[in-house]
Design a protein around this motif. Sequence first.
Motif, PDB file in Angstrom:
ATOM      1  N   ALA A   5       0.832  -1.206   0.000  1.00 16.99           N
ATOM      2  CA  ALA A   5       0.000   0.000   0.000  1.00 16.99           C
ATOM      3  C   ALA A   5       0.871   1.262   0.000  1.00 16.99           C
ATOM      4  N   GLU A   6       1.945   1.239   0.767  1.00 20.86           N
ATOM      5  CA  GLU A   6       2.858   2.384   0.811  1.00 20.86           C
ATOM      6  C   GLU A   6       3.566   2.571  -0.531  1.00 20.86           C
ATOM      7  N   LEU A   7       3.910   1.466  -1.172  1.00 17.98           N
ATOM      8  CA  LEU A   7       4.558   1.563  -2.484  1.00 17.98           C
ATOM      9  C   LEU A   7       3.588   2.092  -3.536  1.00 17.98           C
ATOM     10  N   ALA A   8       2.334   1.655  -3.459  1.00 13.60           N
ATOM     11  CA  ALA A   8       1.323   2.164  -4.390  1.00 13.60           C
ATOM     12  C   ALA A   8       1.119   3.663  -4.173  1.00 13.60           C
ATOM     13  N   GLN A   9       1.152   4.086  -2.926  1.00 13.94           N
ATOM     14  CA  GLN A   9       1.017   5.504  -2.608  1.00 13.94           C
ATOM     15  C   GLN A   9       2.209   6.293  -3.170  1.00 13.94           C
ATOM     16  N   ALA A  10       3.401   5.738  -3.057  1.00 14.12           N
ATOM     17  CA  ALA A  10       4.585   6.407  -3.596  1.00 14.12           C
ATOM     18  C   ALA A  10       4.494   6.526  -5.116  1.00 14.12           C
ATOM     19  N   GLU A  11       4.002   5.475  -5.767  1.00  9.08           N
ATOM     20  CA  GLU A  11       3.846   5.521  -7.226  1.00  9.08           C
ATOM     21  C   GLU A  11       2.833   6.589  -7.632  1.00  9.08           C
ATOM     22  N   GLN A  12       1.719   6.666  -6.915  1.00  7.90           N
ATOM     23  CA  GLN A  12       0.715   7.686  -7.219  1.00  7.90           C
ATOM     24  C   GLN A  12       1.279   9.088  -6.999  1.00  7.90           C
ATOM     25  N   ALA A  13       2.077   9.244  -5.955  1.00  8.96           N
ATOM     26  CA  ALA A  13       2.699  10.544  -5.688  1.00  8.96           C
ATOM     27  C   ALA A  13       3.623  10.944  -6.840  1.00  8.96           C
ATOM     28  N   GLY A  14       4.329   9.970  -7.403  1.00 15.23           N
ATOM     29  CA  GLY A  14       5.179  10.256  -8.558  1.00 15.23           C
ATOM     30  C   GLY A  14       4.368  10.697  -9.764  1.00 15.23           C
ATOM     31  N   ARG A  15       3.215  10.062  -9.973  1.00  8.41           N
ATOM     32  CA  ARG A  15       2.337  10.454 -11.083  1.00  8.41           C
ATOM     33  C   ARG A  15       1.844  11.891 -10.894  1.00  8.41           C
ATOM     34  N   TRP A  16       1.444  12.210  -9.662  1.00  5.45           N
ATOM     35  CA  TRP A  16       0.968  13.559  -9.387  1.00  5.45           C
ATOM     36  C   TRP A  16       2.089  14.575  -9.531  1.00  5.45           C
ATOM     37  N   ALA A  17       3.296  14.192  -9.143  1.00  9.20           N
ATOM     38  CA  ALA A  17       4.432  15.097  -9.293  1.00  9.20           C
ATOM     39  C   ALA A  17       4.680  15.394 -10.771  1.00  9.20           C
ATOM     40  N   ARG A  18       4.533  14.396 -11.633  1.00  5.53           N
ATOM     41  CA  ARG A  18       4.708  14.620 -13.078  1.00  5.53           C
ATOM     42  C   ARG A  18       3.633  15.553 -13.602  1.00  5.53           C
ATOM     43  N   ASP A  19       2.405  15.372 -13.125  1.00 12.71           N
ATOM     44  CA  ASP A  19       1.315  16.273 -13.520  1.00 12.71           C
ATOM     45  C   ASP A  19       1.584  17.705 -13.066  1.00 12.71           C
ATOM     46  N   ALA A  20       2.300  17.852 -11.963  1.00  9.99           N
ATOM     47  CA  ALA A  20       2.622  19.172 -11.433  1.00  9.99           C
ATOM     48  C   ALA A  20       3.909  19.739 -12.039  1.00  9.99           C
ATOM     49  N   CYS A  21       4.438  19.057 -13.056  1.00  7.88           N
ATOM     50  CA  CYS A  21       5.644  19.490 -13.776  1.00  7.88           C
ATOM     51  C   CYS A  21       6.901  19.487 -12.902  1.00  7.88           C
ATOM     52  N   ARG A  22       6.935  18.640 -11.904  1.00  7.23           N
ATOM     53  CA  ARG A  22       8.154  18.490 -11.112  1.00  7.23           C
ATOM     54  C   ARG A  22       9.100  17.573 -11.857  1.00  7.23           C
ATOM     55  N   SER A  23      10.377  17.769 -11.655  1.00 11.54           N
ATOM     56  CA  SER A  23      11.364  16.946 -12.347  1.00 11.54           C
ATOM     57  C   SER A  23      11.454  15.562 -11.711  1.00 11.54           C
ATOM     58  N   ARG A  24      11.964  14.622 -12.474  1.00 12.24           N
ATOM     59  CA  ARG A  24      12.119  13.251 -11.992  1.00 12.24           C
ATOM     60  C   ARG A  24      13.109  13.195 -10.826  1.00 12.24           C
ATOM     61  N   GLU A  25      14.059  14.110 -10.810  1.00 12.79           N
ATOM     62  CA  GLU A  25      15.069  14.152  -9.758  1.00 12.79           C
ATOM     63  C   GLU A  25      14.522  14.710  -8.446  1.00 12.79           C
ATOM     64  N   SER A  26      13.277  15.148  -8.436  1.00 16.60           N
ATOM     65  CA  SER A  26      12.700  15.701  -7.206  1.00 16.60           C
ATOM     66  C   SER A  26      12.068  14.621  -6.335  1.00 16.60           C
TER      67      SER A  26
END
Length: 66
Positions: A5-26
């Motif tokens: 569940a925590e890993l799924a949450q981390a993956e979703q956070a990465g998707r949202w970060a991409r939508d927010a135009c954050r870099s992959r290195e963030s």
Amino acid sequence: MVTEAELAQAEQAGRWARDACRSRESAPRYEMGLDGVTRRRRWQAGWDKRDQELSAARSETTRKTR
């Protein structure tokens, strides 16, 4: 130990970060050890998946307008 569940949450956070135009290195770096590396990689995997979806949508839109 990191739960699925925590890993799924981390993956979703990465998707949202991409939508927010954050870099992959963030990706979060505040957790140390193997658990931190696992979460960070899953976050980056979510970011990469969303980036591929956005790239595919852009290329499809470009093809339609030509």
